[in-house]
Design an enzyme around this catalytic site. Structure first.
Site, short mmCIF file in Angstrom:
data_model
loop_
_atom_site.label_atom_id
_atom_site.label_comp_id
_atom_site.label_asym_id
_atom_site.label_seq_id
_atom_site.Cartn_x
_atom_site.Cartn_y
_atom_site.Cartn_z
N ASP A 321 -12.13 1.82 3.11
CA ASP A 321 -11.57 3.32 3.26
C ASP A 321 -12.82 4.08 3.82
OD1 ASP A 321 -9.40 2.43 2.17
OD2 ASP A 321 -10.06 2.95 0.21
C1 26A Z 1 0.95 1.52 -2.49
N1 26A Z 1 -0.33 0.84 -2.89
C2 26A Z 1 -0.42 -0.43 -3.33
C3 26A Z 1 -1.52 1.56 -2.58
C4 26A Z 1 -2.83 1.06 -3.08
C5 26A Z 1 -3.90 2.01 -2.87
N2 26A Z 1 -3.65 3.21 -2.25
C6 26A Z 1 -2.53 3.61 -1.85
N3 26A Z 1 -1.32 2.83 -2.00
N4 26A Z 1 -3.45 0.16 -3.82
C7 26A Z 1 -4.62 0.36 -3.87
N5 26A Z 1 -4.98 1.43 -3.50
C8 26A Z 1 -6.44 2.27 -3.26
O1 26A Z 1 -6.95 1.39 -2.45
C9 26A Z 1 -8.37 1.99 -2.70
C10 26A Z 1 -9.33 0.74 -2.07
O2 26A Z 1 -9.30 0.58 -0.69
C11 26A Z 1 -7.14 2.24 -4.53
O3 26A Z 1 -6.92 3.48 -5.38
C12 26A Z 1 -8.58 2.17 -4.12
O4 26A Z 1 -9.09 3.34 -4.33
#
Ligand code: 26A
Length: 366
Positions: A321
């Site tokens: 990210d």
């Molecule tokens: C729909 N899902 C599974 C998600 C996520 C997500 N952000 C949005 N939608 N699953 C994990 N994360 C975020 O990814 C970040 C790391 O790349 C987590 O909150 C974490 O901060």
């Protein structure tokens, strides 16, 4: 309960509402250059061991969804993780991390973020973190669903992300209408691919605007399960994209889902498939310490990564990210492609040295 385990200051619903309203009002005079859309989540991060991952059949490096309403055993994880001695509550949500990253470089009020939260202490915390980072929050607020959360289970340099989307799952495209002046004023758009599970319509609405006005539209594939299980939503959105960002495991999942005959490690061939016959689209595949692969109809480039010492790495949660955040900040400043990628790699290295998807408290200059 999860709430009693969290050491956040409690505040009443009215305070949350007021602070959210205040945040939006405070930013009314500013028009962010960069608009991000995603799922706001609070990360509950802790170190675990391999046995713990095995207990819930989790891979060491993955991101999955759990359904709070289906009696999924993995909902227990949240109760357990908050009791771990080394637990950290940090702002998360992939695109929100990217937004904070871009703001770290660009400065205050240059980045805006859309997503849906509940009325609770988690939303309070996320709003406060965005404010500190200089991100303008355009939250849609759900009255009867809690803010989403993500258990970030760390083993060594791997992170297993287990998400309960909560309120984030209720974002609706009409919330964009409410702030359409901000959308029109923005220069570029960034979509967390995770949001394909929530509102492809909202993504397409931004995509259409970007396409009609000739603005960059950047999509991150976010996780292997996105190309695997949300292929039709992805197909809907890909035509609008001018940049697609992913890592090597998301690329492999794309190759499998789209039935490509090339090897799942052939990043160039996979990227070429995503580029298709578009003259507008560039695909960027990060690959850990291996060079970043950049493919467009202009050809292929390989951008080496400057490694940081292993012992400096705190955890890898949010590194991808942060890469996207730096890349966005580069584009927003008019940097060329390779310099924007370099800025992305630089910002990822900073995030790797912090707990979770965070950036240094004091500003480091690129
Ligand atoms: C729909 N899902 C599974 C998600 C996520 C997500 N952000 C949005 N939608 N699953 C994990 N994360 C975020 O990814 C970040 C790391 O790349 C987590 O909150 C974490 O901060």
């Amino acid at each position: 309960s999860i709430k009693s385990g969290i050491k956040l200051k409690r505040s009443s619903i009215t305070t949350v509402q007021k602070s959210i309203r205040r945040s939006i009002t405070a930013n009314m005079s500013h028009s962010p250059q960069v608009i991000c859309l995603g799922n706001p989540l609070l990360d509950i991060q802790a170190d675990v061991d391999a046995a713990y991952l095995e207990k819930y059949a989790l891979k060491a490096n993955d991101a999955i969804l759990v359904d709070a309403n289906s009696g999924d055993k993995r909902m227990e994880i949240y109760e357990e993780v908050i009791k771990k001695p080394n637990v950290h509550f940090v702002a998360g949500g992939a695109a929100q991390n990217t937004a904070r990253g871009a703001a770290y470089v660009l400065g205050p009020q240059k980045v805006g973020y859309f997503g849906s939260v509940g009325q609770d202490t988690y939303a309070d915390k996320l709003l406060a973190e965005n404010e500190t980072a200089g991100v303008a929050s355009f939250y849609q607020v759900q009255k009867s669903v809690g803010t989403g959360k993500c258990a970030a289970l760390i083993t060594g340099h791997n992170r297993s992300l287990v998400t309960d989307l909560g309120a984030a799952n209720h974002f609706t495209p009409d919330h964009l209408d409410a702030h359409w002046d901000k959308v029109e004023a923005a220069k570029l758009f960034y979509i967390g691919g995770f949001h394909l599970t929530v509102s492809p319509d909202a993504i397409c609405k931004l995509g259409k605007h970007a396409q009609e006005s000739g603005k960059p539209f950047i999509l991150n594939l976010s996780a292997p399960f996105i190309p695997q299980f949300f292929k039709s939503a992805l197909d809907q959105v890909l035509p609008y994209t001018t940049y697609v960002i992913a890592n090597e495991s998301e690329a492999a999942s794309y190759a499998e889902s789209y039935g490509l005959t090339c090897s799942k490690d052939d990043l160039e061939a996979i990227a070429k498939h995503i580029v298709g016959d578009s003259t507008q689209r560039t695909v960027i595949f990060t690959h850990g310490l291996e060079p970043t692969v950049v493919v467009s109809n202009q050809g292929t480039k390989s951008v080496p990564v400057k490694p940081i010492a292993g012992e400096k790495i705190v955890d890898t949660n949010g590194a991808g990210d942060a890469f996207a955040g730096g890349f966005l900040a580069g584009l927003a400043q008019g940097f060329d492609l390779l310099k924007s990628i370099d800025l992305g790699q630089w910002l990822a290295a900073l995030s790797l040295q912090e707990i979770g998807p965070s950036f240094p408290k004091t500003k480091v200059q690129y």
